[in-house]
Design a protein around this motif. Sequence first.
Motif, PDB file in Angstrom:
ATOM      1  N   LYS A   5      35.604 -84.767  24.000  1.00 57.26           N
ATOM      2  CA  LYS A   5      36.478 -84.246  25.054  1.00 57.26           C
ATOM      3  C   LYS A   5      37.359 -83.121  24.513  1.00 57.26           C
ATOM      4  O   LYS A   5      37.521 -82.079  25.153  1.00 57.26           O
ATOM      5  N   ASP A  26      37.297 -79.310  25.806  1.00 55.86           N
ATOM      6  CA  ASP A  26      38.546 -78.678  26.251  1.00 55.86           C
ATOM      7  C   ASP A  26      38.826 -77.395  25.467  1.00 55.86           C
ATOM      8  O   ASP A  26      39.335 -76.421  26.029  1.00 55.86           O
ATOM      9  N   GLU A  76      36.277 -74.614  26.704  1.00 51.95           N
ATOM     10  CA  GLU A  76      36.350 -74.163  28.093  1.00 51.95           C
ATOM     11  C   GLU A  76      36.956 -72.766  28.277  1.00 51.95           C
ATOM     12  O   GLU A  76      36.335 -71.915  28.925  1.00 51.95           O
TER      13      GLU A  76
END
Length: 167
Positions: free
Chosen positions: A120, A124, A127
């Motif tokens: 994750k 993140d 992105e």
Amino acid sequence: MTKKAAIAAIALLMTTSSLSYAAETSSTGGVGQLSATDMKSLTDMRVGIIKAALQLTPDQEKLWPAVEDAIRARAKNRQARLERIAELHDGAMDPLHQSNPVELMQRRADRLIQRGADLKKLADAWEPLYKTLSEDQKKRMSFASYVVMRGMSDVIEHSIEPEDDDD
């Protein structure tokens, strides 16, 4: 694909094949055959290949450190998990005969939670940078990621037990 990215991919494949051979022929056997130095080298190569393949613009370069930090943190946590597994084996712990199955499930769940959190953080971090990539950069990223993950998978598959095989 650019010549730079192709050279980087070839370098990775050549290097990982020798590391794979070393892992296969290691006399220690089992978990943790790759040293922390080997894992760091693989991570350095992975970071270098992906960055070279992307050919970042100066504005995109500003977003790269977060991605690199997330890649390195994930690799560091993976190495720590492998070391914990190796410690269990060094203690002659036979999971089928000497351990509580509930404890085994709890340890596995903890590792999966950590891996999920690491993934994750990586997503993140990627992105904002990914949103700025051109279509050509996205294609190169996909190809480089595939080559890197395949090469690392081949090396690592020889140094871990089935208990942690889905990383």
